[in-house]
Design an enzyme around this catalytic site. Structure first.
Site, PDB file in Angstrom:
ATOM      1  N   LYS A  36      65.134  52.231  80.680  1.00 33.67           N
ATOM      2  CA  LYS A  36      64.335  52.435  79.540  1.00 33.67           C
ATOM      3  C   LYS A  36      63.476  50.818  79.437  1.00 33.67           C
ATOM      4  CE  LYS A  36      65.825  56.533  77.395  1.00 33.67           C
ATOM      5  NZ  LYS A  36      66.549  57.244  76.483  1.00 33.67           N
TER       6      LYS A  36
ATOM      7  N   ARG B 221      74.100  58.463  79.533  1.00 35.46           N
ATOM      8  CA  ARG B 221      73.133  59.525  80.559  1.00 35.46           C
ATOM      9  C   ARG B 221      72.430  58.244  81.354  1.00 35.46           C
ATOM     10  NH1 ARG B 221      67.799  60.721  80.325  1.00 35.46           N
ATOM     11  NH2 ARG B 221      67.198  62.833  80.799  1.00 35.46           N
TER      12      ARG B 221
HETATM   13  N1  HH2 Z   1      66.128  60.042  77.149  1.00 38.82           N
HETATM   14  C1  HH2 Z   1      65.305  60.695  77.890  1.00 38.82           C
HETATM   15  C2  HH2 Z   1      65.334  62.058  77.925  1.00 38.82           C
HETATM   16  N2  HH2 Z   1      66.473  62.840  77.459  1.00 38.82           N
HETATM   17  N3  HH2 Z   1      68.452  63.105  76.126  1.00 38.82           N
HETATM   18  C3  HH2 Z   1      69.389  62.339  75.301  1.00 38.82           C
HETATM   19  N4  HH2 Z   1      70.364  62.942  75.102  1.00 38.82           N
HETATM   20  N5  HH2 Z   1      69.266  61.002  75.276  1.00 38.82           N
HETATM   21  C4  HH2 Z   1      68.278  60.124  75.963  1.00 38.82           C
HETATM   22  O1  HH2 Z   1      68.410  58.925  75.552  1.00 38.82           O
HETATM   23  C5  HH2 Z   1      67.486  61.095  76.756  1.00 38.82           C
HETATM   24  C6  HH2 Z   1      67.184  62.205  76.674  1.00 38.82           C
HETATM   25  C7  HH2 Z   1      64.295  60.212  78.643  1.00 38.82           C
HETATM   26  O2  HH2 Z   1      64.382  59.833  80.002  1.00 38.82           O
HETATM   27  P1  HH2 Z   1      64.230  60.619  81.277  1.00 38.82           P
HETATM   28  O3  HH2 Z   1      64.622  61.775  81.369  1.00 38.82           O
HETATM   29  O4  HH2 Z   1      64.398  59.744  82.506  1.00 38.82           O
HETATM   30  O5  HH2 Z   1      62.682  60.581  81.039  1.00 38.82           O
HETATM   31  P2  HH2 Z   1      61.551  61.728  80.954  1.00 38.82           P
HETATM   32  O6  HH2 Z   1      61.632  62.082  79.392  1.00 38.82           O
HETATM   33  O7  HH2 Z   1      60.186  60.968  81.007  1.00 38.82           O
HETATM   34  O8  HH2 Z   1      61.897  62.772  81.657  1.00 38.82           O
END
Ligand code: HH2
Length: 293
Positions: free
Chosen positions: A234, A269
């Site tokens: 992040k 995660r």
């Molecule tokens: N962060 C993201 C997405 N889902 N779910 C939980 N429970 N906690 C988090 O911190 C979280 C999440 C964002 O990361 P990512 O899935 O890699 O990115 P994107 O939303 O662009 O797909």
């Protein structure tokens, strides 16, 4: 007088219950991220083809993740979202391809009850809802299916959440929000031990808010629910000098994950599963002692 015998009753370990079993929280687990999207902030486009996504899912399980988190919509800052039909079209072939071949529970990263419902029918065990079950249908269907849930805190929505978010005291506000949402989830019929909570690092928070939350994670952990934390790659890591480019943020992500584990995170995660699993093994050895692993 005969001596009094004190019976030592072993304390039962904390667990996170989900639709197909439970995760014993005797160490810090890793939830491996699989984004089946063209635009996720760090791995967008890499796993959009079902074959590539299925292959990555198998790897995530083999690399030691305890949960596979599958998402079909990016919630990165500024993203506008996709229809439920499009989200389902992306993840359906992946769920079909992995549900009977991997032995870790699958969580579905969605804010849409229609998508969550279909994913549960396909065999997903956990709903990871970045809106903290804001749609009451989500809690009802999780209760009915006896699914595990992640209740995450987000201020606003992804399209606008990073526009000058403000809090009087971010740690207290997020903790109170999570406590309230967990209570509402229980009132909707979800078992206490099925409800994990997540401070939502980067979701409507400045860098300082994220740091306050990570430093005060023990207050959130004190609520007693399993705690999930997502710090992987992040942007606050880049702001701290931990790597401008996405591919340079591994060390910073692992450092943040390790400190989160020390402050009470039960599940990290992460995109980089092998490295995070190894780091958590060492962190858990130091934090709990080898005999307790
Ligand atoms: N962060 C993201 C997405 N889902 N779910 C939980 N429970 N906690 C988090 O911190 C979280 C999440 C964002 O990361 P990512 O899935 O890699 O990115 P994107 O939303 O662009 O797909």
């Amino acid at each position: 007088m005969p001596p009094t015998i004190t019976r030592i009753v072993p304390k039962s370990p904390r667990v996170w219950r989900h639709r197909s079993g439970e995760i014993v929280l005797d160490r810090t687990h890793v939830m491996g991220v699989l984004n089946v999207t063209p635009d996720s902030f760090s791995d967008g486009g890499r796993y959009l083809a079902p074959e590539a996504a299925i292959q990555r899912a198998l790897e995530i399980a083999q690399q030691g993740a305890s949960i596979l988190d599958v998402g079909g919509e990016s919630t990165r800052p500024g993203s506008v979202g996709v229809s439920a039909e499009e989200e389902w079209r992306r993840i359906d072939p992946v769920l079909r391809g992995v549900v009977h071949t991997i032995d870790v529970p699958i969580s579905i990263d969605t804010r849409k009850p229609d998508v969550a419902e279909k994913a549960l029918e396909r065999g997903a065990a956990i709903i990871n809802d970045v809106t903290g079950l804001s749609d009451p249908r989500m809690a009802r269907l999780a209760a009915k299916a006896r699914a595990g849930v992640v209740v995450m805190h987000m201020r606003g929505d992804p399209a606008t959440m990073q526009k000058a978010p403000q809090y009087a005291n971010v740690a207290d506000e997020v903790r109170d929000f999570l406590a309230d949402r967990a209570k509402e989830a229980m009132a909707a019929g979800i078992e206490r031990e099925a409800i994990a909570i997540d401070p939502g690092i980067g979701f409507g928070k400045t860098v300082d808010h994220n740091l306050d939350l990570l430093r005060n994670l023990d207050g959130i952990a004190a609520l007693g629910h399993p705690v999930v934390v997502g710090v992987s790659r992040k942007s606050f890591i880049a702001h701290l000098g931990g790597g401008e480019r996405m591919e340079d943020r591994l060390a910073g992500s692992v450092a943040a994950a390790t400190l989160a584990a020390a402050r009470g995170a039960d599940v990290i995660r992460a995109h980089d599963v092998t490295e995070t699993v190894r780091a958590m093994r060492v962190a858990n050895g130091v934090l709990r002692g080898r005999a307790n692993l």
